[in-house]
Structure formats: C-alpha cells, structure tokens
Design an enzyme around this catalytic site. Structure first.
Site, PDB file in Angstrom:
ATOM      1  N   TYR A  29       0.849  -1.204   0.000  1.00  0.00           N
ATOM      2  CA  TYR A  29       0.000   0.000   0.000  1.00  0.00           C
ATOM      3  C   TYR A  29       0.884   1.254   0.000  1.00  0.00           C
ATOM      4  O   TYR A  29       0.629   2.227  -0.710  1.00  0.00           O
ATOM      5  CB  TYR A  29      -0.922  -0.025   1.228  1.00  0.00           C
ATOM      6  CG  TYR A  29      -1.584   1.303   1.532  1.00  0.00           C
ATOM      7  CD1 TYR A  29      -2.498   1.873   0.653  1.00  0.00           C
ATOM      8  CD2 TYR A  29      -1.278   1.996   2.708  1.00  0.00           C
ATOM      9  CE1 TYR A  29      -3.097   3.101   0.925  1.00  0.00           C
ATOM     10  CE2 TYR A  29      -1.875   3.218   2.991  1.00  0.00           C
ATOM     11  CZ  TYR A  29      -2.782   3.767   2.096  1.00  0.00           C
ATOM     12  OH  TYR A  29      -3.361   4.983   2.372  1.00  0.00           O
ATOM     13  N   SER A 111      -4.152  13.727   7.047  1.00  0.00           N
ATOM     14  CA  SER A 111      -5.191  13.197   6.160  1.00  0.00           C
ATOM     15  C   SER A 111      -6.457  12.899   6.949  1.00  0.00           C
ATOM     16  O   SER A 111      -6.402  12.378   8.067  1.00  0.00           O
ATOM     17  CB  SER A 111      -4.689  11.912   5.504  1.00  0.00           C
ATOM     18  OG  SER A 111      -5.771  11.183   4.964  1.00  0.00           O
ATOM     19  N   LEU A 133      -8.808  17.186   3.546  1.00  0.00           N
ATOM     20  CA  LEU A 133     -10.092  16.476   3.481  1.00  0.00           C
ATOM     21  C   LEU A 133     -10.320  15.795   2.136  1.00  0.00           C
ATOM     22  O   LEU A 133     -10.073  16.380   1.081  1.00  0.00           O
ATOM     23  CB  LEU A 133     -11.238  17.471   3.709  1.00  0.00           C
ATOM     24  CG  LEU A 133     -12.618  16.851   3.940  1.00  0.00           C
ATOM     25  CD1 LEU A 133     -12.685  16.149   5.290  1.00  0.00           C
ATOM     26  CD2 LEU A 133     -13.726  17.912   3.838  1.00  0.00           C
ATOM     27  N   TYR A 134     -10.818  14.553   2.212  1.00  0.00           N
ATOM     28  CA  TYR A 134     -11.476  13.930   1.066  1.00  0.00           C
ATOM     29  C   TYR A 134     -12.959  14.195   1.263  1.00  0.00           C
ATOM     30  O   TYR A 134     -13.489  13.966   2.361  1.00  0.00           O
ATOM     31  CB  TYR A 134     -11.259  12.417   1.068  1.00  0.00           C
ATOM     32  CG  TYR A 134      -9.875  11.958   0.676  1.00  0.00           C
ATOM     33  CD1 TYR A 134      -9.122  12.625  -0.281  1.00  0.00           C
ATOM     34  CD2 TYR A 134      -9.324  10.811   1.245  1.00  0.00           C
ATOM     35  CE1 TYR A 134      -7.864  12.182  -0.644  1.00  0.00           C
ATOM     36  CE2 TYR A 134      -8.067  10.358   0.883  1.00  0.00           C
ATOM     37  CZ  TYR A 134      -7.344  11.042  -0.065  1.00  0.00           C
ATOM     38  OH  TYR A 134      -6.113  10.606  -0.430  1.00  0.00           O
ATOM     39  N   ARG A 169      -5.129   0.170  -7.706  1.00  0.00           N
ATOM     40  CA  ARG A 169      -3.771   0.003  -7.180  1.00  0.00           C
ATOM     41  C   ARG A 169      -3.574  -1.507  -7.115  1.00  0.00           C
ATOM     42  O   ARG A 169      -4.085  -2.183  -6.210  1.00  0.00           O
ATOM     43  CB  ARG A 169      -3.628   0.660  -5.823  1.00  0.00           C
ATOM     44  CG  ARG A 169      -3.850   2.148  -5.950  1.00  0.00           C
ATOM     45  CD  ARG A 169      -3.403   2.958  -4.782  1.00  0.00           C
ATOM     46  NE  ARG A 169      -3.940   4.306  -4.941  1.00  0.00           N
ATOM     47  CZ  ARG A 169      -4.435   5.034  -3.959  1.00  0.00           C
ATOM     48  NH1 ARG A 169      -4.428   4.567  -2.736  1.00  0.00           N
ATOM     49  NH2 ARG A 169      -4.897   6.230  -4.196  1.00  0.00           N
ATOM     50  N   SER A 236       0.472  18.190  -7.666  1.00  0.00           N
ATOM     51  CA  SER A 236       0.635  16.803  -7.226  1.00  0.00           C
ATOM     52  C   SER A 236      -0.144  15.883  -8.142  1.00  0.00           C
ATOM     53  O   SER A 236      -1.186  16.266  -8.685  1.00  0.00           O
ATOM     54  CB  SER A 236       0.085  16.674  -5.788  1.00  0.00           C
ATOM     55  OG  SER A 236       0.115  15.321  -5.354  1.00  0.00           O
ATOM     56  N   ASP A 269       4.633  18.040  -4.870  1.00  0.00           N
ATOM     57  CA  ASP A 269       5.127  16.747  -4.383  1.00  0.00           C
ATOM     58  C   ASP A 269       5.046  15.702  -5.476  1.00  0.00           C
ATOM     59  O   ASP A 269       4.435  15.895  -6.519  1.00  0.00           O
ATOM     60  CB  ASP A 269       4.426  16.304  -3.085  1.00  0.00           C
ATOM     61  CG  ASP A 269       3.019  15.733  -3.288  1.00  0.00           C
ATOM     62  OD1 ASP A 269       2.645  15.379  -4.416  1.00  0.00           O
ATOM     63  OD2 ASP A 269       2.293  15.628  -2.277  1.00  0.00           O
ATOM     64  N   GLY A 270       5.726  14.570  -5.190  1.00  0.00           N
ATOM     65  CA  GLY A 270       5.731  13.453  -6.127  1.00  0.00           C
ATOM     66  C   GLY A 270       7.147  13.063  -6.503  1.00  0.00           C
ATOM     67  O   GLY A 270       7.766  13.712  -7.337  1.00  0.00           O
ATOM     68  N   GLY A 271       7.665  12.047  -5.824  1.00  0.00           N
ATOM     69  CA  GLY A 271       8.970  11.507  -6.198  1.00  0.00           C
ATOM     70  C   GLY A 271      10.137  12.067  -5.422  1.00  0.00           C
ATOM     71  O   GLY A 271      11.286  11.752  -5.731  1.00  0.00           O
ATOM     72  N   ARG A 293       6.122   9.105   0.761  1.00  0.00           N
ATOM     73  CA  ARG A 293       6.683   7.769   0.988  1.00  0.00           C
ATOM     74  C   ARG A 293       7.978   7.820   1.810  1.00  0.00           C
ATOM     75  O   ARG A 293       8.225   6.940   2.629  1.00  0.00           O
ATOM     76  CB  ARG A 293       6.920   7.058  -0.333  1.00  0.00           C
ATOM     77  CG  ARG A 293       5.600   6.668  -1.037  1.00  0.00           C
ATOM     78  CD  ARG A 293       5.912   5.939  -2.312  1.00  0.00           C
ATOM     79  NE  ARG A 293       4.744   5.574  -3.078  1.00  0.00           N
ATOM     80  CZ  ARG A 293       4.122   6.380  -3.954  1.00  0.00           C
ATOM     81  NH1 ARG A 293       4.539   7.626  -4.117  1.00  0.00           N
ATOM     82  NH2 ARG A 293       3.091   5.947  -4.641  1.00  0.00           N
TER      83      ARG A 293
HETATM   84  C1  LIG Z   1       0.440   5.471   1.504  1.00  0.00           C
HETATM   85  C2  LIG Z   1      -0.029   6.777   0.956  1.00  0.00           C
HETATM   86  C3  LIG Z   1      -1.243   7.303   1.388  1.00  0.00           C
HETATM   87  C4  LIG Z   1      -1.667   8.545   0.893  1.00  0.00           C
HETATM   88  N1  LIG Z   1      -2.826   9.095   1.397  1.00  0.00           N
HETATM   89  C5  LIG Z   1      -3.184  10.344   1.006  1.00  0.00           C
HETATM   90  C6  LIG Z   1      -4.289  10.987   1.618  1.00  0.00           C
HETATM   91  O1  LIG Z   1      -4.941  10.458   2.519  1.00  0.00           O
HETATM   92  N2  LIG Z   1      -4.593  12.234   1.182  1.00  0.00           N
HETATM   93  C7  LIG Z   1      -3.894  12.865   0.190  1.00  0.00           C
HETATM   94  O2  LIG Z   1      -4.212  13.999  -0.162  1.00  0.00           O
HETATM   95  N3  LIG Z   1      -2.841  12.278  -0.394  1.00  0.00           N
HETATM   96  C8  LIG Z   1      -2.463  11.039   0.010  1.00  0.00           C
HETATM   97  N4  LIG Z   1      -1.341  10.468  -0.550  1.00  0.00           N
HETATM   98  C9  LIG Z   1      -0.558  11.219  -1.554  1.00  0.00           C
HETATM   99  C10 LIG Z   1       0.537  12.035  -0.863  1.00  0.00           C
HETATM  100  O3  LIG Z   1       0.007  13.043  -0.058  1.00  0.00           O
HETATM  101  C11 LIG Z   1       1.477  12.698  -1.871  1.00  0.00           C
HETATM  102  O4  LIG Z   1       0.730  13.510  -2.742  1.00  0.00           O
HETATM  103  C12 LIG Z   1       2.331  11.750  -2.715  1.00  0.00           C
HETATM  104  O5  LIG Z   1       2.447  10.476  -2.151  1.00  0.00           O
HETATM  105  C13 LIG Z   1       3.702  12.377  -2.897  1.00  0.00           C
HETATM  106  O6  LIG Z   1       4.557  11.541  -3.559  1.00  0.00           O
HETATM  107  P1  LIG Z   1       5.737  10.723  -2.824  1.00  0.00           P
HETATM  108  O7  LIG Z   1       5.080   9.618  -2.074  1.00  0.00           O
HETATM  109  O8  LIG Z   1       6.528  10.274  -3.997  1.00  0.00           O
HETATM  110  O9  LIG Z   1       6.478  11.691  -1.928  1.00  0.00           O
HETATM  111  C14 LIG Z   1      -0.894   9.233  -0.063  1.00  0.00           C
HETATM  112  C15 LIG Z   1       0.333   8.692  -0.483  1.00  0.00           C
HETATM  113  C16 LIG Z   1       0.757   7.483   0.028  1.00  0.00           C
HETATM  114  C17 LIG Z   1       2.090   6.949  -0.427  1.00  0.00           C
END
Ligand SMILES: Cc1cc2nc3c(=O)[nH]c(=O)nc-3n(C[C@H](O)[C@H](O)[C@H](O)COP(=O)(O)O)c2cc1C
Length: 361
Positions: A29, A111, A133-134, A169, A236, A269-271, A293
């Site tokens: 996950y 979250s 919030l979702y 996923r 993101s 964010d992302g990576g 992560r």
């Molecule tokens: C396990 C996991 C759970 C996540 N849960 C949420 C969440 O509840 N709300 C949200 O806005 N983004 C969620 N995300 C996305 C992250 O906030 C973020 O945008 C993204 O993971 C950033 O990339 P990175 O993991 O490469 O740093 C989640 C990401 C992961 C890996």
C-alpha cells in the site's frame, strides 16, 4: 532521540527496516501506485533527468535552508504530505507524525482518513498543522469539518481533488488488501465527484482560513485556483496513485509557476526522496515541497523518532547540495543552476534514489 534511530544514517536503511517491519499488505500500500505505475515512474524520471550547474569559489560557509510558508517559519521547505491510514504503519498514527514534524520545525498535513483524527491529533501536537479532506459528505458535512479544523487550530485547510475515481492500485488488489482508513471512509465517493469550483467559491466566501488545493496538474487549473482566492496551489499527482500516465509532477511545476505568477504559494510533491530533489523543485519555483513515501518508510521503520531522523538527514543533504551549488539560501537559486535533459538509460522506479539497494547492499 532514541538510540535506535541514531543508527539510521541512510535513507535506504529506513526503506529496508520498514519493509521488514510492515505486513506485506501495508508495505505494498505504501510503495504502490496505480495500474501500470507509469505516473510514479515519471515522477522519478523528471528528477533524474535534471543535472546541476554548480558555481564555485564563493563563500558558502553559512547555508540557510529555512523558509516561510503561509507566514510560518520552516526549518527547510519540506512539509509532510498527507498519508491515509498512518496507523497501519505504526500504532500512534498521525499524532506521532505531527509531533515529529513539529519537533523538527516544519508542518504536517493530516489526512482525513488517518487516525487518531482531527481533534486528537491537534491535542497531541501544539505546532502548526494543516488538515486535508477527502469530500465524503454534503455541503454541511464539509463545512462541519472546516469549522472543526478551525476550532482545533489548524493553520490551513486542504482539499485533495485528484481522486474523483479510485483507480486500481494493483498491488493492493492482488492481495485483496484494504487499509483500515478505507474500511471506514470508503463510501460516499459521489460527493467527491460532484465537488467543483462552485463549492470552492462558496467555501472561500464563508470561511476565513487559508485554503490549499492539492492535485493541481495544469496551468489552467492553477489559474482558476488563483482566481478563486486559494492561498496555496499544490502541484501533485497523488504520488502516481490516481490517474495513470500523468506527467511527472516536477515536469508540471514550471507552467504552474508561470500561471500563478506569485499570486499564491506553490507546494509540489511526487517523487521527492533526496535533498537534491528538493533543491531542483525549489530552483524551478516551488515555495516548498511535500514528501510522503520517504517519511512513510521512516514511520514504518521507527515511528516518530524515525520521521524526525529522516527530516534531519534530508536537511543535511539539502544544505550540502546548496553549498556545492555555490548558494547560501533559496533567494540565490534559480534555473541557471539546472541542466535539462541528461539522458536516462531506463525509466527509474523508486529504488533509483537508493543505488546501494540495487546492488543488494
Ligand atoms: C500510503 C499513501 C497514502 C496517501 N494518502 C493520502 C491521503 O490520505 N490524502 C492525500 O491527499 N494524499 C495522500 N497520498 C498522496 C501524498 O500526499 C502525496 O501527494 C504523494 O504520495 C507524494 O509523492 P511521494 O510519495 O513520492 O512523496 C498518499 C500517499 C501514500 C504513499
């Protein structure tokens, strides 16, 4: 700091320890993304294809990595992005992550699908926090959450808007794994699908709290966010966990920076898995970045102390990268320090940031 976490010196040591500690379901996950996982690969590819153009023979004895976001001083421009079901990685969940961020000197985004929930997390940590919030209910439900977040002292309210539909996923589905958060909050998704700029306009009028829109992936939507009085445009793609075949988040950043034109702050964010990644995003115009992560590994490895330690290591990397580029602070950094398009042999995955792992270290 407890003795255990002092032992962690390299990021990939957290990765290995978390993999060892977590159930296979929780681990997959954490690392997984959607369908072909191409968006996730592009997140890393975007970073890996930029090289630096360092300047030398400058006095870089004092490097200041600090910045401000939403008027708050941050020790470095890195916030903890929201992660759902943190309690699946460590029993203390979001409260411990918020405390680690505060102890370090940065902000965490809680979250709405992480435990122990909005009020308990606020009570567990006095430092500045953001609530994400979702949308899982009607107007009244959303507004109730905003009021509760304001009452509990959150400094901003974040809507994540890139998951109108859950995509597959496949790592989770293959194991029939469902997180504890999703078991509780996995219903009422139609509210998210109907949520639109109209709702943002209404909320902007009714509530006096800074708003963040997370999941912006085009200049067009960045402009709309600014027109709607949003304080933070959050670039993101959900870490590659929603729309597959999206662009790398870093590749999206320049057009958003241009569209926002200093009328809002920008988080991306992302990576991001290295200090050098943070520096690249800042050179392209971000005001701060989010990590998910990376601190997820640390949290699964060693709880609150692990998250604190990962932030310390990241800060070291950021400071040394800045110093080696010949700059002493963010205001001196710009695109002149970057070189685009260094060739890649193959599209990298997350492990591309941890070469020792590839060698079975
Ligand atoms: C396990 C996991 C759970 C996540 N849960 C949420 C969440 O509840 N709300 C949200 O806005 N983004 C969620 N995300 C996305 C992250 O906030 C973020 O945008 C993204 O993971 C950033 O990339 P990175 O993991 O490469 O740093 C989640 C990401 C992961 C890996």
């Amino acid at each position: 700091m407890n003795k255990n976490t002092v032992e962690f010196r390299l990021f990939h040591e957290f990765y290995k320890a978390a993999k060892n500690n977590l159930t296979q379901g929780a681990w997959d996950y954490l690392i997984g993304a959607s369908e072909t996982e191409t968006t996730l690969k592009r997140n890393r590819a975007a970073f890996d294809s930029i090289a630096f153009r360092p300047r030398v023979l400058r006095n870089v004895d004092h490097v200041d990595a600090s910045t401000t976001l939403l008027g708050k001083k941050l020790r470095m421009p890195v916030v903890l992005a929201p992660i759902g079901s943190l309690q699946d990685f460590h029993p203390e969940g979001g409260a411990a992550v918020a405390r680690a961020a505060d102890r370090f000197g940065t902000i965490s985004i809680l979250s709405s699908v992480s435990q122990p929930g909005l009020e308990t997390t606020a009570a567990a940590c006095q430092g500045p926090k953001i609530f994400q919030l979702y949308v899982r209910g009607n107007e009244a439900w959303v507004e109730d959450h905003i009021r509760r977040a304001m009452d509990a002292g959150y400094v901003a309210f974040c809507f994540t808007v890139d998951l109108d539909y859950y995509v597959k996923r496949e790592r989770d589905i293959a194991k029939r794994y469902v997180t504890t958060g999703r078991r509780v909050a996995g219903k009422n998704e139609e509210h998210q699908r109907r949520f639109s700029w109209k709702d943002i306009a209404r909320i902007r009028d009714r509530f006096d709290i800074p708003l963040i829109i997370k999941g912006i992936a085009t200049a067009e939507d960045a402009k709309l966010a600014v027109e709607h009085g949003i304080q933070v445009v959050y670039v993101s793609n959900h870490g590659g966990r929603e729309l597959d075949h999206g662009r790398g988040a870093l590749d999206v950043l320049p057009e958003v920076v241009e569209a926002v034109n200093d009328n809002a702050e920008i988080i991306m964010d992302g990576g991001i898995l290295r200090g050098s990644d943070v520096v690249k995003a800042m050179a392209l115009g971000a005001d701060a970045v989010g990590i998910a992560r990376l601190y997820g590994f640390a949290f699964g490895a060693a709880g609150e102390a692990g998250v604190l330690r990962v932030l310390e290591i990241l800060e070291d990397e950021i400071r040394s990268t800045l110093g080696l580029l010949g700059v002493t602070g963010w205001s001196e950094l710009d695109q002149n320090y970057l070189h685009f398009g260094a060739p890649l042999v193959q599209a990298p995955g997350y492990r591309s940031a941890f070469p020792l792992l590839e060698e079975g270290y």
